[in-house]
Design an enzyme around this catalytic site. Sequence first.
Site, PDB file in Angstrom:
ATOM      1  N   ARG A   1      32.804 -65.878 -35.696  1.00  0.00           N
ATOM      2  CA  ARG A   1      33.633 -66.797 -34.896  1.00  0.00           C
ATOM      3  C   ARG A   1      34.911 -67.110 -35.678  1.00  0.00           C
ATOM      4  O   ARG A   1      34.880 -67.220 -36.903  1.00  0.00           O
ATOM      5  CB  ARG A   1      32.874 -68.083 -34.615  1.00  0.00           C
TER       6      ARG A   1
ATOM      7  N   SER B   1      36.483 -69.859 -35.990  1.00  0.00           N
ATOM      8  CA  SER B   1      36.363 -71.123 -36.735  1.00  0.00           C
ATOM      9  C   SER B   1      35.667 -70.913 -38.074  1.00  0.00           C
ATOM     10  O   SER B   1      35.981 -71.594 -39.055  1.00  0.00           O
ATOM     11  CB  SER B   1      35.572 -72.151 -35.913  1.00  0.00           C
TER      12      SER B   1
ATOM     13  N   ARG C   1      38.169 -68.990 -40.394  1.00  0.00           N
ATOM     14  CA  ARG C   1      39.233 -69.871 -40.890  1.00  0.00           C
ATOM     15  C   ARG C   1      38.782 -70.731 -42.061  1.00  0.00           C
ATOM     16  O   ARG C   1      39.595 -71.363 -42.725  1.00  0.00           O
ATOM     17  CB  ARG C   1      39.750 -70.754 -39.753  1.00  0.00           C
TER      18      ARG C   1
ATOM     19  N   ASP D   1      24.098 -50.268 -31.659  1.00  0.00           N
ATOM     20  CA  ASP D   1      23.812 -49.037 -30.923  1.00  0.00           C
ATOM     21  C   ASP D   1      23.148 -49.360 -29.593  1.00  0.00           C
ATOM     22  O   ASP D   1      22.391 -50.338 -29.492  1.00  0.00           O
ATOM     23  CB  ASP D   1      22.879 -48.126 -31.735  1.00  0.00           C
TER      24      ASP D   1
ATOM     25  N   THR E   1      21.160 -58.559 -38.729  1.00  0.00           N
ATOM     26  CA  THR E   1      21.310 -58.933 -40.131  1.00  0.00           C
ATOM     27  C   THR E   1      22.780 -59.208 -40.390  1.00  0.00           C
ATOM     28  O   THR E   1      23.647 -58.425 -40.007  1.00  0.00           O
ATOM     29  CB  THR E   1      20.781 -57.819 -41.057  1.00  0.00           C
TER      30      THR E   1
ATOM     31  N   GLU F   1      25.791 -59.910 -43.132  1.00  0.00           N
ATOM     32  CA  GLU F   1      26.187 -59.656 -44.519  1.00  0.00           C
ATOM     33  C   GLU F   1      27.249 -60.685 -44.865  1.00  0.00           C
ATOM     34  O   GLU F   1      28.428 -60.459 -44.660  1.00  0.00           O
ATOM     35  CB  GLU F   1      26.731 -58.240 -44.655  1.00  0.00           C
TER      36      GLU F   1
ATOM     37  N   GLN G   1      29.554 -64.063 -32.751  1.00  0.00           N
ATOM     38  CA  GLN G   1      29.483 -63.838 -31.312  1.00  0.00           C
ATOM     39  C   GLN G   1      29.170 -62.374 -31.054  1.00  0.00           C
ATOM     40  O   GLN G   1      29.637 -61.492 -31.761  1.00  0.00           O
ATOM     41  CB  GLN G   1      30.775 -64.258 -30.635  1.00  0.00           C
TER      42      GLN G   1
END
Length: 177
Positions: free
Chosen positions: A93, A95, A98, A111, A119, A121, A138
Amino acid sequence: MILSGLEIQKRLGKDIFIEPFNEKCINPNSYNLKLHNELLVYDDYNLDMKKLNTASKIVIPEEGLVLEPGKLYLGRTHEYTRTENLVPMLEGRSSIGRLGMYIHVTAGFGDVGFAGFWTLEIHCVQPIKIYPFIEVCQIYYHTICGEYTKYISGKYQNNEGIQPSLLYKDFERNGEK
């Protein structure tokens, strides 16, 4: 073409499965997913692609956890998703971005046919306090053109939780040590 939020809702239970689903998480062309309350951190600083790198679990307490820059944290979405006939994609996102927190290093591309928890990272530019079950990323969906083969990899499909790298299995499959 990217699906609209209204189209995502229309396809729920058909091509798109999100559990648990919350109508408040629908955006104009995506759906917000939450961070689960667990993270993994690799036990060793030096990682080896050809072996299973062990990791330790951290539970994010309700009062929050400060992430350190220069460290990779593996998290997962709270939601389990399954996608048929569409290409799922994941982005952080704005936000969250930022605040200098990255949700994925390279694995934002899904896929057709993927089913499981995503997962994450996670890494950060500067120390940041995070909390469990916050909307951090998202998911959005692309249509796919032409014939395709559905994702069936045994490495990450139908996972139960956070998945550390299983790249070492590619070396094993190819007869390398």
